[in-house]
Design an enzyme around this catalytic site. Structure first.
Site, PDB file in Angstrom:
ATOM      1  N   THR A  21     116.269  29.670  92.443  1.00 21.70           N
ATOM      2  CA  THR A  21     117.157  30.826  92.499  1.00 21.70           C
ATOM      3  C   THR A  21     116.963  31.504  93.848  1.00 21.70           C
ATOM      4  OG1 THR A  21     117.114  31.228  90.136  1.00 21.70           O
ATOM      5  CG2 THR A  21     117.309  33.173  91.512  1.00 21.70           C
TER       6      THR A  21
ATOM      7  N   VAL B  30     122.220  32.871  79.631  1.00 30.09           N
ATOM      8  CA  VAL B  30     122.019  33.721  80.806  1.00 30.09           C
ATOM      9  C   VAL B  30     120.526  33.993  80.929  1.00 30.09           C
ATOM     10  CG1 VAL B  30     122.488  35.981  81.827  1.00 30.09           C
ATOM     11  CG2 VAL B  30     124.299  34.791  80.626  1.00 30.09           C
TER      12      VAL B  30
ATOM     13  N   GLY C 118     113.370  32.195  83.344  1.00 25.44           N
ATOM     14  CA  GLY C 118     114.009  33.479  83.091  1.00 25.44           C
ATOM     15  C   GLY C 118     113.617  34.175  81.802  1.00 25.44           C
TER      16      GLY C 118
HETATM   17  N1  ASP Z   1     115.306  32.812  86.866  1.00 23.34           N
HETATM   18  C1  ASP Z   1     116.292  31.773  86.820  1.00 23.34           C
HETATM   19  C2  ASP Z   1     116.794  31.629  85.416  1.00 23.34           C
HETATM   20  O1  ASP Z   1     115.983  31.603  84.500  1.00 23.34           O
HETATM   21  C3  ASP Z   1     115.846  30.468  87.337  1.00 23.34           C
HETATM   22  C4  ASP Z   1     115.152  30.493  88.679  1.00 23.34           C
HETATM   23  O2  ASP Z   1     114.655  31.521  89.097  1.00 23.34           O
HETATM   24  O3  ASP Z   1     115.114  29.472  89.384  1.00 23.34           O
HETATM   25  O4  ASP Z   1     117.959  31.493  85.225  1.00 23.34           O
END
Ligand code: ASP
Length: 283
Positions: free
Chosen positions: A151, A180, A204
């Site tokens: 991300t 989400v 997440g």
């Molecule tokens: N935090 C993101 C999610 O869970 C994934 C990531 O940070 O790469 O959608």
């Protein structure tokens, strides 16, 4: 992909700094930095994102202005090249804070953002990765020895003392359609107020349960240094929810905090006196 990640965060930093030098707001700077990383298929945002269970890219993004607390988010969009641009439109041009799915795409199109075919966001590397998971099962992408890519997030402080944050993601590999994560939820993977701005990456679900972004900003507001709070946030994430991830944090005095409990996290930052680009924090 180490070099690609470092180049990507360096390019993002240059775009954000360029905006600030021209007198743009922190909000503009974080948007420009995130767009660069969304367009770079190295990262899990925009083109090149992880694929969901249906083999599609499904994007979430949030952008937030710490001075006014205005925020704009989109979730589960499939036909937008730069989710952060759509999020910015929500922030600027809607009385609402957050749109999802088809309604988010419709809102974006009505506000001048072209809709594309989802296949334009899909790269072969991710088709292969999804196939691998289908055959061999899933593992924690953020635990030691991951294959992950991240991300993206950006935080900035402008000449007027305003803070802003933006986070954009394709989410997690093989996620269920409609899932989400923390990234685009206010106070979880992204938050800004007058005392600090924050963006996180990582698995997440643990992060959103802890509302980790707001947790960190509140501690800076209480007078702790971003450097310490970033470290504490990672300890808290691991101890309380068994999570892995990373955090970037910036306060109104321009003090930076960075930490991750994954093996690596690409980062870059710049102040008037100092510039740093890296992939792993020294212990
Ligand atoms: N935090 C993101 C999610 O869970 C994934 C990531 O940070 O790469 O959608």
């Amino acid at each position: 992909m180490v070099e690609a990640h470092q180049n990507g965060v360096r390019n993002a930093l240059a775009a954000g700094w360029r905006a600030l030098e021209k007198g743009a707001s922190a909000l503009d700077a974080v948007e420009e930095a995130v767009v660069v990383m969304e367009d770079d298929d190295t990262f899990d945002a925009g083109r090149g994102s992880f694929l969901n269970r249906d083999g599609k890219v499904q994007l979430d993004a949030l952008i937030m202005d710490g001075h006014t607390l205005r925020a704009g988010g989109v979730g589960c969009v499939e036909r937008i090249r730069n989710a952060v641009r759509a999020a910015r439109k929500v922030l600027e041009e809607s009385p609402h804070c957050y749109f999802v799915g088809e309604g988010a795409e419709r809102f974006a199109a009505e506000h001048g953002i072209p809709l594309i075919d989802n296949s334009e966001l899909v790269v072969d590397r991710e088709r292969i990765r999804l196939e691998d998971v289908r055959q061999h099962g899933m593992r924690d992408e953020f635990a030691p020895a991951p294959t992950g890519h991240d991300t993206v997030g950006a935080i900035a402080l402008d000449a007027k003392g305003r803070l802003a944050a933006a986070t954009s993601t394709g989410g997690t590999l093989n996620k269920a359609p409609g899932r989400v994560g923390d990234s685009s939820l206010i106070g979880c993977g992204c938050y800004a107020d007058e005392s600090a701005a924050v963006s996180t990456t990582g698995w997440g679900e643990p992060m959103m349960k802890l509302v980790l972004g707001k947790w960190a900003v509140d501690r800076v507001e209480q007078g702790r240094s971003p450097e310490m709070v970033a470290l504490e946030a990672m300890s808290y994430l691991k101890a309380r929810a068994g999570g892995h991830g990373g955090i970037i944090l910036l306060d109104r005095n321009g003090r930076v905090g960075l930490a991750h409990n994954t093996p690596r996290m690409a980062f870059s930052y710049k102040t008037e006196k100092h510039e740093s680009v890296g992939i792993k924090l020294e212990a």
